[in-house]
Design an enzyme around this catalytic site. Structure first.
Site, PDB file in Angstrom:
ATOM      1  N   HIS A  54      55.269 109.349  33.277  1.00 51.12           N
ATOM      2  CA  HIS A  54      55.322 109.124  34.724  1.00 51.12           C
ATOM      3  C   HIS A  54      56.748 108.995  35.243  1.00 51.12           C
ATOM      4  O   HIS A  54      57.624 108.422  34.592  1.00 51.12           O
ATOM      5  CB  HIS A  54      54.435 107.957  35.159  1.00 51.12           C
ATOM      6  CG  HIS A  54      54.833 106.586  34.699  1.00 51.12           C
ATOM      7  ND1 HIS A  54      55.648 105.768  35.423  1.00 51.12           N
ATOM      8  CD2 HIS A  54      54.480 105.869  33.610  1.00 51.12           C
ATOM      9  CE1 HIS A  54      55.780 104.599  34.808  1.00 51.12           C
ATOM     10  NE2 HIS A  54      55.087 104.637  33.692  1.00 51.12           N
ATOM     11  N   ASP A  92      60.721 102.180  31.742  1.00 53.41           N
ATOM     12  CA  ASP A  92      59.318 102.447  32.081  1.00 53.41           C
ATOM     13  C   ASP A  92      59.325 103.309  33.339  1.00 53.41           C
ATOM     14  O   ASP A  92      59.443 102.768  34.437  1.00 53.41           O
ATOM     15  CB  ASP A  92      58.581 101.124  32.293  1.00 53.41           C
ATOM     16  CG  ASP A  92      57.131 101.306  32.672  1.00 53.41           C
ATOM     17  OD1 ASP A  92      56.633 102.443  32.649  1.00 53.41           O
ATOM     18  OD2 ASP A  92      56.485 100.282  33.017  1.00 53.41           O
ATOM     19  N   GLU A 122      51.932 106.219  38.755  1.00 55.33           N
ATOM     20  CA  GLU A 122      51.303 105.584  37.588  1.00 55.33           C
ATOM     21  C   GLU A 122      51.234 104.080  37.775  1.00 55.33           C
ATOM     22  O   GLU A 122      50.259 103.444  37.400  1.00 55.33           O
ATOM     23  CB  GLU A 122      52.093 105.922  36.316  1.00 55.33           C
ATOM     24  CG  GLU A 122      51.401 105.495  35.021  1.00 55.33           C
ATOM     25  CD  GLU A 122      51.652 104.058  34.600  1.00 55.33           C
ATOM     26  OE1 GLU A 122      50.941 103.568  33.715  1.00 55.33           O
ATOM     27  OE2 GLU A 122      52.555 103.400  35.168  1.00 55.33           O
ATOM     28  N   ASP A 135      54.603 106.680  27.120  1.00 57.09           N
ATOM     29  CA  ASP A 135      54.974 105.575  28.008  1.00 57.09           C
ATOM     30  C   ASP A 135      55.515 104.438  27.147  1.00 57.09           C
ATOM     31  O   ASP A 135      55.456 104.506  25.924  1.00 57.09           O
ATOM     32  CB  ASP A 135      53.743 105.124  28.812  1.00 57.09           C
ATOM     33  CG  ASP A 135      54.112 104.493  30.160  1.00 57.09           C
ATOM     34  OD1 ASP A 135      55.231 103.957  30.293  1.00 57.09           O
ATOM     35  OD2 ASP A 135      53.262 104.518  31.067  1.00 57.09           O
TER      36      ASP A 135
HETATM   37 CO    CO Z   1      54.953 100.238  33.968  1.00 54.83          CO
HETATM   38 ZN    ZN Z   2      54.865 103.017  32.385  1.00 53.77          ZN
END
Ligand code: CO
Ligand code: ZN
Length: 333
Positions: free
Chosen positions: A62, A168, A198, A221
């Site tokens: 993402h 992230d 996401e 991820d």
């Molecule tokens: Co996250």
């Molecule tokens: Zn993530």
């Protein structure tokens, strides 16, 4: 990979405003794929064609990062904000955020003396925090209600550890870019899907998976690592390799797929660990439930301080993830 990651984390992209990240990735991946398109939600889909008879494998990372949206500006120019995605309030005081127009804001809390200097053990609720954008009054505020911000970008490397505000999932995006660069003549069609939204419930992946209609899907991820002082027990450690998802708060990985990933890692001598994550989930959850169902799994990058303004990952884990994915899509059937 490090250079790419540094560019990615410096690019503004809170949930719902991922366009700058999409443009960067489009430029970076273009020389290595056969086609690129963007869907109506903003997901970027880059395709590397495989050999005839191969499968369609979707890899997803993402593009969005957690952020904030201005909900109110008072007469003195202080902004109230709402979190976009799960922002940890424990990390807010003194943190800087950046708006699309370059405006910087600093977090403060109401009744600072009591709330922060003589803490009662309770963190102020969201409506007690404000963002100071340096304005002397409402008219002078350089931002408007509805404007979005993300944590101030930075990137540090210390040995193998990499630190930034949006590992992230820009670390996952960097892994996918590394796979695209490494791939030559894969057995399968590889769909590199860079998803939007996401952080507010794996939404972009819903639409992208419907579009791609893959034979299988793997999300890349971050996950938690349990190697910090008194961390809740979990068998994931920073620097010990790609974490192959068994289960998280949103899904159970397809058994055959996760075993195939383990076999690939074993055969290639790529370091890996098994991930059972008590909460949280990834785009794989949306991939899995698309159309008639898609065998889905995830390869995770262990991370510390997730959803804070300084997330830490390990370069060796990112390399292991990239090598594992490359080998898997090159060979598997
Ligand atoms: Co996250
Ligand atoms: Zn993530």
């Amino acid at each position: 990979m490090i250079e790419q990651l540094e560019k990615l984390v410096h690019t503004f992209g809170p949930t719902g405003q991922e366009q700058a990240v999409a443009e960067l990735i489009r430029t970076e991946i273009a020389p290595f794929v056969d086609e690129i398109r963007q869907d109506p939600l903003g997901n970027l889909i880059a395709v590397k064609k495989g050999k005839p008879g191969g499968k369609k494998i979707m890899l997803a990372a993402h593009m969005d990062e957690i952020g904030l949206v201005v909900s109110h500006i008072d007469e003195n120019g202080f902004c109230r904000v709402r979190p976009v995605g799960y922002v940890l309030t424990a990390t807010l005081v003194g943190s800087r955020v950046r708006f699309a127009n370059g405006t910087i804001g600093v977090f403060g809390a109401e009744d600072e003396d009591k709330a922060l200097w003589k803490p009662t053990g309770k963190l102020p609720a969201w409506d007690k925090w404000y963002l100071d954008v340096g304005a002397e009054n409402k008219a002078a505020a350089p931002v408007q209600v509805g404007d979005m911000a993300a944590f101030y970008p930075f990137f540090h490397q210390q040995g193998n550890r990499l630190i930034a505000q949006s590992m992230d999932d820009r670390s996952g995006c960097a892994v996918l870019l590394a796979v695209a660069k490494q791939l030559s003549a894969p057995a399968n069609d590889v769909y590199f899907v860079f998803t939007v939204q996401e952080e507010i419930g794996t939404k972009g992946a819903v639409a992208a998976t419907y579009d791609v209609h893959p034979d299988m899907g793997i999300a890349v991820d971050v996950t938690f690592s349990a190697d910090t002082p008194k961390a809740a027990p979990m068998a994931v450690v920073l620097g010990q390799g790609a974490a192959i998802k068994v289960m998280d708060g949103g899904m159970i990985a397809h058994y055959g797929l996760r075993q195939a990933l383990v076999e690939t890692a074993e055969a290639a001598g790529i370091p890996y660990q098994m991930e059972v994550l008590p909460g949280g989930t990834t785009d794989a959850r949306s991939i899995q439930l698309s159309r008639e169902g898609v065998p889905a799994g995830a390869i995770s990058i262990p991370s510390r301080y997730m959803h804070s303004k300084a997330e830490m990952v390990d370069l060796r884990d990112m390399i292991a993830c990239a090598n594992l994915l490359t080998r898997f899509v090159t060979e598997s059937a």
